[in-house]
Write an enzyme that holds these catalytic residues in place. Structure first.
Site, PDB file in Angstrom:
ATOM      1  N   ASP A  58      -1.794   6.200  -5.307  1.00  0.00           N
ATOM      2  CA  ASP A  58      -2.067   5.314  -4.170  1.00  0.00           C
ATOM      3  C   ASP A  58      -2.479   3.919  -4.637  1.00  0.00           C
ATOM      4  O   ASP A  58      -3.591   3.725  -5.120  1.00  0.00           O
ATOM      5  CB  ASP A  58      -3.171   5.940  -3.308  1.00  0.00           C
ATOM      6  CG  ASP A  58      -3.461   5.122  -2.054  1.00  0.00           C
ATOM      7  OD1 ASP A  58      -2.721   4.157  -1.780  1.00  0.00           O
ATOM      8  OD2 ASP A  58      -4.435   5.461  -1.357  1.00  0.00           O
ATOM      9  N   ASP A  92       0.848  -1.198   0.000  1.00  0.00           N
ATOM     10  CA  ASP A  92       0.000   0.000   0.000  1.00  0.00           C
ATOM     11  C   ASP A  92       0.879   1.242   0.000  1.00  0.00           C
ATOM     12  O   ASP A  92       1.530   1.535   0.997  1.00  0.00           O
ATOM     13  CB  ASP A  92      -0.886  -0.041   1.255  1.00  0.00           C
ATOM     14  CG  ASP A  92      -1.784   1.176   1.372  1.00  0.00           C
ATOM     15  OD1 ASP A  92      -1.891   1.938   0.390  1.00  0.00           O
ATOM     16  OD2 ASP A  92      -2.372   1.363   2.445  1.00  0.00           O
TER      17      ASP A  92
END
Ligand SMILES: *[C@@H]1O[C@H](CO)[C@@H](O)[C@H](O)[C@H]1NC(C)=O
Ligand SMILES: *[C@@H]1O[C@H](CO)[C@@H](O)[C@H](O)[C@H]1NC(C)=O
Ligand SMILES: *[C@@H]1O[C@H](CO)[C@@H](O)[C@H](O)[C@H]1NC(C)=O
Ligand SMILES: *[C@@H]1O[C@H](CO)[C@@H](O)[C@H](O)[C@H]1NC(C)=O
Ligand SMILES: *[C@@H]1O[C@H](CO)[C@@H](O)[C@H](O)[C@H]1NC(C)=O
Ligand SMILES: *[C@@H]1O[C@H](CO)[C@@H](O)[C@H](O)[C@H]1NC(C)=O
Length: 393
Positions: free
Chosen positions: A281, A129
């Site tokens: 992201d 992530d």
């Protein structure tokens, strides 16, 4: 986005940066390619998008980014330049209904790969992530909430060292992942470091094995991973080792997120909105932007409409060319990746891969998997930049 983006980052800052992740990079200084699998769990078995979960994901992304802005201010002593452009407040839960705010129902897309931890080393899958900065795995004391995942048992690792510090991650629905902090040897494709990590004692439902494929989570928020000159991590589509042409690099403008200058989105050749910044992201599924910009985008797509707060549909046979601009280059988004799946069982409308939220005030967009599946992305810590290249078809 997915579950991990719900991290209330402020509660977990003790784990961040204590030891740079993978502090020893190979002497060649070349980048690291991580084999990353892509899984899409956003649709049910009939191919219908789980819209409540999608909305949950949007909320968790916004909550995560906002939490990161708070932490930035705590660490740096001044407000993050984008902080005033995001004012997210979690909607009040509707009695009896799904409420759209339960982390525990979220189940979505993951970029995940393998790391090895401990001595002798054991392999774990982690969700990568780029929008958070922490590493944790299920610990030996976790019990039923971690069942189905591989356990990181510190008693079996001669290099594990207890820091005698707890950690706790709190989610929007007040569920938590908590446990004990350790240092141990962590390796990823040949890079090894003595790294702080959390051994979880409680996994909230959202991280349990029927909801979350990876064993743990590896946050790679700038600049907390591979924090050594020249280290890079590449994330690509189905074949991450194949790209064509040169990378287009854009510098990270504010260290904290992978935040870069953004040229905007083009729909059918028309630039619909220019926005100064984008946060790249891997933990976010969609392309998220402010209402005006996203409305302008869909205004150029014949047959599209807003179906509920911030979510839009497109005709399922949609093939309007869409591209996203970075560093003066436009990168195409395959209409197939922009189409998330059916809106409902009777419909010829499909859910679109871009959405808006009122809390986004126009200075930045959040660019997630809907775009990242179409390019080869280099997260370059050493030079503080993000590079994009076209994928080989
Ligand atoms: C952890 O390792 C210790 C020592 O090998 C063992 O006694 C214990 O049962 C293990 N715990 C779990 C949950 O596997
Ligand atoms: C890892 O780092 C911690 C904290 O800096 C240290 O106490 C520990 O001895 C180190 N472990 C190894 C195997 O180097
Ligand atoms: C979470 O807990 C806090 C403090 O107890 C409370 O104010 C808040 O309303 C709770 N949020 C949810 C979504 O239940
Ligand atoms: C999440 O996805 C996995 C894998 O497709 C599936 O087995 C599981 O039932 C899903 N969970 C929920 C809550 O939808
Ligand atoms: C890549 O960059 C090199 C060196 O600047 C240049 O010679 C080459 O033409 C570029 N290739 C493409 C496909 O743009
Ligand atoms: C693209 O724009 C042209 C000119 O405005 C229009 O005729 C065409 O239908 C559009 N194509 C799509 C796929 O939206």
């Amino acid at each position: 986005m997915h579950l991990s983006t719900a991290l209330a980052l402020t509660t977990f800052s003790s784990l961040v940066g204590a030891v740079p992740l993978f502090g020893t990079s190979p002497s060649t200084g070349h980048g690291v390619r991580v084999a990353i699998s892509k899984r899409s769990w956003l649709c049910d078995s009939d191919g219908i998008v789980k819209k409540a979960e999608l909305r949950d994901q949007i909320h968790y992304t916004l909550e995560k980014i906002q939490g990161g802005f708070t932490r930035y201010q705590e660490n740096i002593g001044e407000a993050h330049p984008l902080a005033s452009s995001l004012s997210f407040r979690r909607p009040v839960k509707r009695a009896g209904g799904h409420g759209g705010d339960s982390l525990t129902d979220a189940n979505s897309t993951l970029w995940y790969g393998e790391i090895s931890v401990g001595t002798p080393s054991k392999t774990f899958t982690v969700d990568f992530d780029t929008g958070s900065s922490d590493l944790f795995l299920p610990g030996a004391n976790c019990g039923p909430s971690c069942s189905g995942h591989k356990i990181y048992n510190v008693s079996d690792s001669s290099t594990a060292k207890d820091l005698n510090k707890k950690f706790e991650l709190t989610y929007g629905d007040n569920s938590t992942v908590s446990g004990e902090q350790y240092t141990d040897t962590v390796s990823i494709v040949g890079l090894t470091a003595n790294q702080t990590l959390g051994a979880a004692e409680v996994y909230s439902t959202g991280f349990q094995s029927d909801h979350f494929a990876a064993d743990g989570l590896l946050g790679m928020g700038f600049p907390f991973y591979l924090a050594k000159q020249g280290s890079e991590l590449y994330i690509g589509g189905t074949n991450p080792s194949h790209y064509s042409g040169n990378f287009t690099y854009v510098p990270v403008t504010t260290k904290g997120y992978w935040q870069v200058g953004f040229d905007g989105v083009w729909v059918n050749g028309t630039q619909v909105k220019r926005s100064a910044s984008a946060i790249v992201d891997t933990g976010t599924t969609l392309i998220l932007g402010e209402t005006d910009g996203i409305n302008a985008l869909f205004a150029k797509i014949p047959g599209s409409r807003q179906v509920e707060n911030g979510l839009y549909t497109i005709p399922c046979d949609f093939n309007t060319p869409i591209s996203v601009g970075f560093g003066g280059k436009e990168f195409s988004v395959d209409p197939k990746t922009f189409n998330l799946g059916y809106h409902d069982s009777s419909s010829t409308d499909c859910v679109a891969g871009a959405a808006s939220d009122d809390s986004l005030r126009g200075k930045f967009w959040i660019i997630g998997d809907v775009f990242l599946q179409n390019v080869y992305t280099a997260f370059d810590v050493g030079n503080g930049q993000v590079g994009f290249a076209d994928l080989h078809s």
